[in-house]
Design a protein around this motif. Structure first.
Motif, PDB file in Angstrom:
ATOM      1  N   THR A   1       0.837  -1.208   0.000  1.00  0.00           N
ATOM      2  CA  THR A   1       0.000   0.000   0.000  1.00  0.00           C
ATOM      3  C   THR A   1       0.868   1.254   0.000  1.00  0.00           C
ATOM      4  O   THR A   1       0.616   2.196  -0.752  1.00  0.00           O
ATOM      5  CB  THR A   1      -0.930  -0.001   1.235  1.00  0.00           C
ATOM      6  N   ILE A   2       1.891   1.231   0.825  1.00  0.00           N
ATOM      7  CA  ILE A   2       2.807   2.388   0.879  1.00  0.00           C
ATOM      8  C   ILE A   2       3.494   2.569  -0.466  1.00  0.00           C
ATOM      9  O   ILE A   2       3.594   3.694  -0.979  1.00  0.00           O
ATOM     10  CB  ILE A   2       3.831   2.212   2.019  1.00  0.00           C
ATOM     11  N   ALA A   3       3.952   1.463  -1.055  1.00  0.00           N
ATOM     12  CA  ALA A   3       4.633   1.542  -2.353  1.00  0.00           C
ATOM     13  C   ALA A   3       3.697   2.067  -3.428  1.00  0.00           C
ATOM     14  O   ALA A   3       4.090   2.898  -4.258  1.00  0.00           O
ATOM     15  CB  ALA A   3       5.177   0.168  -2.745  1.00  0.00           C
ATOM     16  N   ARG A   4       2.438   1.596  -3.436  1.00  0.00           N
ATOM     17  CA  ARG A   4       1.458   2.103  -4.422  1.00  0.00           C
ATOM     18  C   ARG A   4       1.254   3.610  -4.262  1.00  0.00           C
ATOM     19  O   ARG A   4       1.231   4.356  -5.246  1.00  0.00           O
ATOM     20  CB  ARG A   4       0.110   1.392  -4.242  1.00  0.00           C
ATOM     21  N   ASN A   5       1.092   4.045  -3.006  1.00  0.00           N
ATOM     22  CA  ASN A   5       0.884   5.476  -2.747  1.00  0.00           C
ATOM     23  C   ASN A   5       2.086   6.294  -3.203  1.00  0.00           C
ATOM     24  O   ASN A   5       1.927   7.369  -3.788  1.00  0.00           O
ATOM     25  CB  ASN A   5       0.608   5.721  -1.265  1.00  0.00           C
ATOM     26  N   MET A   6       3.284   5.792  -2.952  1.00  0.00           N
ATOM     27  CA  MET A   6       4.486   6.509  -3.365  1.00  0.00           C
ATOM     28  C   MET A   6       4.594   6.545  -4.896  1.00  0.00           C
ATOM     29  O   MET A   6       4.975   7.572  -5.469  1.00  0.00           O
ATOM     30  CB  MET A   6       5.734   5.846  -2.750  1.00  0.00           C
ATOM     31  N   LYS A   7       4.230   5.421  -5.533  1.00  0.00           N
ATOM     32  CA  LYS A   7       4.292   5.350  -6.987  1.00  0.00           C
ATOM     33  C   LYS A   7       3.284   6.303  -7.619  1.00  0.00           C
ATOM     34  O   LYS A   7       3.582   6.943  -8.639  1.00  0.00           O
ATOM     35  CB  LYS A   7       4.035   3.911  -7.446  1.00  0.00           C
TER      36      LYS A   7
ATOM     37  N   ALA B   1      11.820   1.408  -3.200  1.00  0.00           N
ATOM     38  CA  ALA B   1      12.441   0.135  -2.807  1.00  0.00           C
ATOM     39  C   ALA B   1      13.192   0.286  -1.494  1.00  0.00           C
ATOM     40  O   ALA B   1      13.123  -0.579  -0.617  1.00  0.00           O
ATOM     41  CB  ALA B   1      13.371  -0.358  -3.913  1.00  0.00           C
ATOM     42  N   GLU B   2      13.892   1.394  -1.343  1.00  0.00           N
ATOM     43  CA  GLU B   2      14.654   1.645  -0.121  1.00  0.00           C
ATOM     44  C   GLU B   2      13.733   1.801   1.084  1.00  0.00           C
ATOM     45  O   GLU B   2      13.993   1.248   2.151  1.00  0.00           O
ATOM     46  CB  GLU B   2      15.510   2.906  -0.305  1.00  0.00           C
ATOM     47  N   VAL B   3      12.648   2.533   0.909  1.00  0.00           N
ATOM     48  CA  VAL B   3      11.717   2.796   2.012  1.00  0.00           C
ATOM     49  C   VAL B   3      10.929   1.548   2.392  1.00  0.00           C
ATOM     50  O   VAL B   3      10.751   1.246   3.574  1.00  0.00           O
ATOM     51  CB  VAL B   3      10.754   3.954   1.648  1.00  0.00           C
ATOM     52  N   THR B   4      10.440   0.814   1.411  1.00  0.00           N
ATOM     53  CA  THR B   4       9.544  -0.310   1.685  1.00  0.00           C
ATOM     54  C   THR B   4      10.243  -1.663   1.820  1.00  0.00           C
ATOM     55  O   THR B   4       9.686  -2.592   2.401  1.00  0.00           O
ATOM     56  CB  THR B   4       8.489  -0.447   0.573  1.00  0.00           C
ATOM     57  N   GLY B   5      11.447  -1.773   1.261  1.00  0.00           N
ATOM     58  CA  GLY B   5      12.130  -3.059   1.277  1.00  0.00           C
ATOM     59  C   GLY B   5      11.685  -3.972   0.152  1.00  0.00           C
ATOM     60  O   GLY B   5      12.092  -5.128   0.089  1.00  0.00           O
ATOM     61  N   LEU B   6      10.831  -3.479  -0.755  1.00  0.00           N
ATOM     62  CA  LEU B   6      10.382  -4.263  -1.903  1.00  0.00           C
ATOM     63  C   LEU B   6      11.442  -4.207  -3.000  1.00  0.00           C
ATOM     64  O   LEU B   6      12.244  -3.279  -3.068  1.00  0.00           O
ATOM     65  CB  LEU B   6       9.058  -3.716  -2.438  1.00  0.00           C
ATOM     66  N   SER B   7      11.421  -5.195  -3.869  1.00  0.00           N
ATOM     67  CA  SER B   7      12.367  -5.203  -4.988  1.00  0.00           C
ATOM     68  C   SER B   7      11.844  -4.274  -6.088  1.00  0.00           C
ATOM     69  O   SER B   7      10.653  -3.936  -6.126  1.00  0.00           O
ATOM     70  CB  SER B   7      12.524  -6.615  -5.550  1.00  0.00           C
ATOM     71  N   LEU B   8      12.727  -3.907  -6.981  1.00  0.00           N
ATOM     72  CA  LEU B   8      12.333  -3.046  -8.094  1.00  0.00           C
ATOM     73  C   LEU B   8      11.306  -3.756  -8.984  1.00  0.00           C
ATOM     74  O   LEU B   8      10.407  -3.119  -9.529  1.00  0.00           O
ATOM     75  CB  LEU B   8      13.565  -2.628  -8.922  1.00  0.00           C
ATOM     76  N   GLU B   9      11.442  -5.083  -9.109  1.00  0.00           N
ATOM     77  CA  GLU B   9      10.477  -5.847  -9.908  1.00  0.00           C
ATOM     78  C   GLU B   9       9.070  -5.801  -9.278  1.00  0.00           C
ATOM     79  O   GLU B   9       8.081  -5.638  -9.989  1.00  0.00           O
ATOM     80  CB  GLU B   9      10.913  -7.326 -10.035  1.00  0.00           C
ATOM     81  N   GLU B  10       9.012  -5.933  -7.960  1.00  0.00           N
ATOM     82  CA  GLU B  10       7.715  -5.868  -7.266  1.00  0.00           C
ATOM     83  C   GLU B  10       7.089  -4.493  -7.438  1.00  0.00           C
ATOM     84  O   GLU B  10       5.884  -4.372  -7.662  1.00  0.00           O
ATOM     85  CB  GLU B  10       7.884  -6.180  -5.773  1.00  0.00           C
ATOM     86  N   ILE B  11       7.910  -3.462  -7.394  1.00  0.00           N
ATOM     87  CA  ILE B  11       7.411  -2.089  -7.544  1.00  0.00           C
ATOM     88  C   ILE B  11       6.923  -1.869  -8.971  1.00  0.00           C
ATOM     89  O   ILE B  11       5.887  -1.231  -9.183  1.00  0.00           O
ATOM     90  CB  ILE B  11       8.515  -1.067  -7.155  1.00  0.00           C
ATOM     91  N   ALA B  12       7.640  -2.399  -9.937  1.00  0.00           N
ATOM     92  CA  ALA B  12       7.219  -2.251 -11.345  1.00  0.00           C
ATOM     93  C   ALA B  12       5.886  -2.913 -11.602  1.00  0.00           C
ATOM     94  O   ALA B  12       5.118  -2.466 -12.476  1.00  0.00           O
ATOM     95  CB  ALA B  12       8.304  -2.844 -12.249  1.00  0.00           C
ATOM     96  N   GLU B  13       5.574  -3.991 -10.890  1.00  0.00           N
ATOM     97  CA  GLU B  13       4.314  -4.708 -11.086  1.00  0.00           C
ATOM     98  C   GLU B  13       3.109  -3.986 -10.481  1.00  0.00           C
ATOM     99  O   GLU B  13       1.965  -4.343 -10.785  1.00  0.00           O
ATOM    100  CB  GLU B  13       4.399  -6.119 -10.496  1.00  0.00           C
ATOM    101  N   LEU B  14       3.354  -2.987  -9.641  1.00  0.00           N
ATOM    102  CA  LEU B  14       2.235  -2.282  -8.994  1.00  0.00           C
ATOM    103  C   LEU B  14       1.486  -1.396  -9.976  1.00  0.00           C
ATOM    104  O   LEU B  14       1.975  -0.861 -10.878  1.00  0.00           O
ATOM    105  CB  LEU B  14       2.754  -1.425  -7.824  1.00  0.00           C
TER     106      LEU B  14
END
Length: 101
Positions: free
Chosen positions: A72-78, A88-101
């Motif tokens: 949710t945080i990553a989606r809001n930031m995106k 990725a730095e803030v959430t600990g998610l990978s760049l691939e996971e962030i790209a899929e959002l």
């Protein structure tokens, strides 16, 4: 008996129930006592397993909640057009996971 008069009814009731149960158990035959002890052990083992499962379920729920919160945080930031590396730095998610959002 004098001490029992000082306790509330619920406690007295529990004391007498335990006393009656103890007397009943002590009058059993050896075979009845063995069966009782075996059944009691199985019951206690079952309770222990159930408590362990309950704790494991809590831990899994907490873990899932944290993972969902990260997404949710990553989606809001995106949505605010923040840099994927920062997300990725803030959430600990990978760049691939962030790209899929």
């Amino acid at each position: 008996m004098e001490k029992l008069d000082r306790y509330p009814f619920e406690i007295k009731d529990k004391v007498f129930k335990k006393l009656i149960e103890t007397c009943e158990v002590s009058s059993w035959t050896r075979e009845e006592r063995i069966k009782y002890d075996h059944a009691l052990k199985q019951f206690r083992d079952t309770l222990a397993v159930m408590e362990g499962q309950k704790q494991e379920g809590r831990e899994q729920g907490i873990e899932q909640g944290r993972a969902e919160e990260k997404l949710t945080i990553a989606r809001n930031m995106k949505e605010k057009d923040m840099d994927a590396n920062l997300i990725a730095e803030v959430t600990g998610l990978s760049l691939e996971e962030i790209a899929e959002l």
